[in-house]
Design an enzyme around this catalytic site. Structure first.
Site, short mmCIF file in Angstrom:
data_model
loop_
_atom_site.label_atom_id
_atom_site.label_comp_id
_atom_site.label_asym_id
_atom_site.label_seq_id
_atom_site.Cartn_x
_atom_site.Cartn_y
_atom_site.Cartn_z
N HIS A 5 0.83 -1.21 0.00
CA HIS A 5 0.00 0.00 0.00
C HIS A 5 0.86 1.26 0.00
CE1 HIS A 5 -3.21 -2.79 1.18
NE2 HIS A 5 -4.05 -1.84 0.79
N LYS A 59 -0.82 4.90 4.75
CA LYS A 59 -1.75 3.98 5.41
C LYS A 59 -1.40 3.83 6.89
CE LYS A 59 -4.01 -0.49 4.79
NZ LYS A 59 -5.33 0.10 5.16
N1 LIG Z 1 -12.77 -0.84 2.05
C1 LIG Z 1 -12.07 -0.39 1.01
O1 LIG Z 1 -12.24 -0.83 -0.14
C2 LIG Z 1 -11.07 0.69 1.24
C3 LIG Z 1 -10.83 1.11 2.50
N2 LIG Z 1 -9.93 2.08 2.74
C4 LIG Z 1 -9.83 2.50 4.13
O2 LIG Z 1 -10.54 3.72 4.26
C5 LIG Z 1 -9.94 4.51 5.28
C6 LIG Z 1 -9.64 5.89 4.72
O3 LIG Z 1 -8.62 5.78 3.75
P1 LIG Z 1 -8.05 7.05 2.99
O4 LIG Z 1 -9.16 7.81 2.37
O5 LIG Z 1 -6.94 6.55 2.16
O6 LIG Z 1 -7.46 7.89 4.22
P2 LIG Z 1 -7.25 9.47 4.32
O7 LIG Z 1 -6.28 9.67 5.43
O8 LIG Z 1 -6.96 10.05 3.00
O9 LIG Z 1 -8.69 10.01 4.78
C7 LIG Z 1 -9.23 9.84 6.04
C8 LIG Z 1 -10.08 11.07 6.34
O10 LIG Z 1 -10.79 10.84 7.54
C9 LIG Z 1 -10.87 12.06 8.23
N3 LIG Z 1 -11.13 11.77 9.64
C10 LIG Z 1 -10.27 11.30 10.57
N4 LIG Z 1 -10.91 11.17 11.74
C11 LIG Z 1 -12.18 11.55 11.54
C12 LIG Z 1 -13.32 11.65 12.38
N5 LIG Z 1 -13.25 11.32 13.67
N6 LIG Z 1 -14.48 12.07 11.83
C13 LIG Z 1 -14.56 12.40 10.54
N7 LIG Z 1 -13.50 12.34 9.70
C14 LIG Z 1 -12.34 11.92 10.20
C15 LIG Z 1 -9.52 12.73 7.98
O11 LIG Z 1 -9.65 14.13 8.14
C16 LIG Z 1 -9.25 12.36 6.54
O12 LIG Z 1 -9.73 13.36 5.67
C17 LIG Z 1 -8.72 3.72 5.75
O13 LIG Z 1 -9.07 2.97 6.90
C18 LIG Z 1 -8.44 2.77 4.60
O14 LIG Z 1 -7.81 1.60 5.04
C19 LIG Z 1 -9.23 2.68 1.74
C20 LIG Z 1 -9.40 2.28 0.45
C21 LIG Z 1 -10.33 1.24 0.09
O1 LIG Z 2 -5.75 2.09 3.07
C1 LIG Z 2 -5.99 1.74 1.89
O2 LIG Z 2 -5.62 2.39 0.91
C2 LIG Z 2 -6.78 0.51 1.68
N1 LIG Z 2 -7.31 -0.06 2.71
C3 LIG Z 2 -8.07 -1.25 2.71
C4 LIG Z 2 -7.35 -2.34 3.44
O3 LIG Z 2 -6.77 -2.06 4.51
O4 LIG Z 2 -7.36 -3.48 3.00
C5 LIG Z 2 -8.54 -1.63 1.32
C6 LIG Z 2 -7.55 -1.39 0.23
O5 LIG Z 2 -6.54 -2.33 0.36
C7 LIG Z 2 -7.01 0.03 0.30
#
Ligand SMILES: NC(=O)C1=CN([C@@H]2O[C@H](COP(=O)(O)OP(=O)(O)OC[C@H]3O[C@@H](n4cnc5c(N)ncnc54)[C@H](O)[C@@H]3O)[C@@H](O)[C@H]2O)C=CC1
Ligand SMILES: O=C(O)C1=N[C@H](C(=O)O)C[C@H](O)C1
Length: 265
Positions: A155, A159
């Site tokens: 990743h 992350k």
């Molecule tokens: N399930 C999936 O397919 C995917 C899941 N993810 C997960 O999604 C999450 C976010 O990933 P990214 O967007 O890359 O991270 P990022 O760091 O770009 O965005 C996270 C956002 O959450 C906000 N935030 C933090 N605490 C908060 C709170 N208490 N209330 C409201 N907003 C808050 C931050 O200000 C930031 O803008 C991670 O846990 C990642 O692992 C990421 C990509 C795909």
């Molecule tokens: O943090 C990410 O970017 C992602 N988080 C998810 C994970 O922890 O598996 C999904 C995807 O891999 C992207």
């Protein structure tokens, strides 16, 4: 009637994509977003969004729900906030669609019991990309025949959690079909701590973090004179968005918690 959606984490990499996805969706209405700090009154106050994005920004979920009555909360925040958001949403009768990773087993059990008690749909999806779901399903199938397996997840370097939610989910799915086995030499010793990766039920999970990566995973199976590699690459965050939209529609038809999209596709 359109589904009323709120999004937590709208300024994040995934949250911003989800905002665009919901705004473009014919059957959904973005009624509010949740941030952790005051950043403006509506999304239009943020440079990253166009003036036509008028969903109000809240910093308190109770106020958000009282003012805008969402059907669904999509959470794309971080491992510290997500458990509380999910619990609060269920307690306020809002159906959570959770993409954020980093739950403990105990938290998943507690939230599952709460969703059952409230008879509310809740989806916790470690990965929304269809290719990643297929990778996990294929890996589970392969592990029946090739039980020696190691997972390498790769990743971007921003992350927060390791191993990734996808890496953990893959190992859990393999664990369902694989006889318990400690891999590697019984007397192996790490001369540098962590060299063999995380130990999940005898399987190893290795986490790579580098700028330039998005989200990638290889599941490696070793057999006598052969190696099978199952690999998935998310090359951009749009890869997750059809899964987000699918979950928002599906969660409206559900009355319990589902962990992993492989259970509903
Ligand atoms: N399930 C999936 O397919 C995917 C899941 N993810 C997960 O999604 C999450 C976010 O990933 P990214 O967007 O890359 O991270 P990022 O760091 O770009 O965005 C996270 C956002 O959450 C906000 N935030 C933090 N605490 C908060 C709170 N208490 N209330 C409201 N907003 C808050 C931050 O200000 C930031 O803008 C991670 O846990 C990642 O692992 C990421 C990509 C795909
Ligand atoms: O943090 C990410 O970017 C992602 N988080 C998810 C994970 O922890 O598996 C999904 C995807 O891999 C992207």
């Amino acid at each position: 009637m359109s589904i009323r959606v709120a999004i937590a984490g709208p300024r994040g990499k995934m949250g911003a994509e989800a905002v665009h996805t919901v705004m473009k969706h014919a059957k959904m209405e973005l009624v509010a977003v949740l941030d952790y700090k005051e950043v403006g009154h509506t999304l239009a106050d943020l440079e990253m969004f166009p003036a036509s994005y008028t969903a109000p920004i809240f910093t308190d979920m109770h106020e958000l729900v009282e003012a805008t009555a969402p059907d669904v909360l999509v959470d794309l925040t971080n491992p510290h906030a997500v458990y509380h958001h999910t619990k609060e949403a269920l307690n306020l009768n809002v159906r959570p669609v959770i993409g954020t990773t980093g739950f403990t087993d105990a938290q998943l059990e507690e939230l599952s019991a709460l969703a059952n008690e409230k008879e509310l749909g809740c989806i916790i999806a470690p990965n929304f990309a269809i290719g990643a779901i297929l990778m996990m399903k294929f890996a589970k199938e392969a592990a029946k025949y090739l039980p020696d397996v190691e997972i390498i997840e790769m990743h971007h370097d921003q992350k927060l959690d390791a191993p990734s939610g996808t890496g953990v989910k893959t190992a859990q799915m393999i664990q369902e079909v694989r006889a318990q086995k400690m891999q590697g030499h019984p007397e192996e010793k790490e001369t540098i701590e962590g060299a063999r990766g995380a130990d999940f039920d005898g399987m190893r999970i290795h986490s790579v973090r580098l700028p330039g990566l998005v989200a990638h995973q290889q599941v490696l199976f070793g057999g006598d004179g052969q190696l099978l590699t199952i690999r998935h690459d998310s090359l951009n965050r749009n890869s997750f968005m059809s899964g987000v939209a699918f979950c928002v529609e599906e969660v409206m038809k559900m009355d319990q918690l589902v962990y992993g999209l492989e259970n509903i596709i």
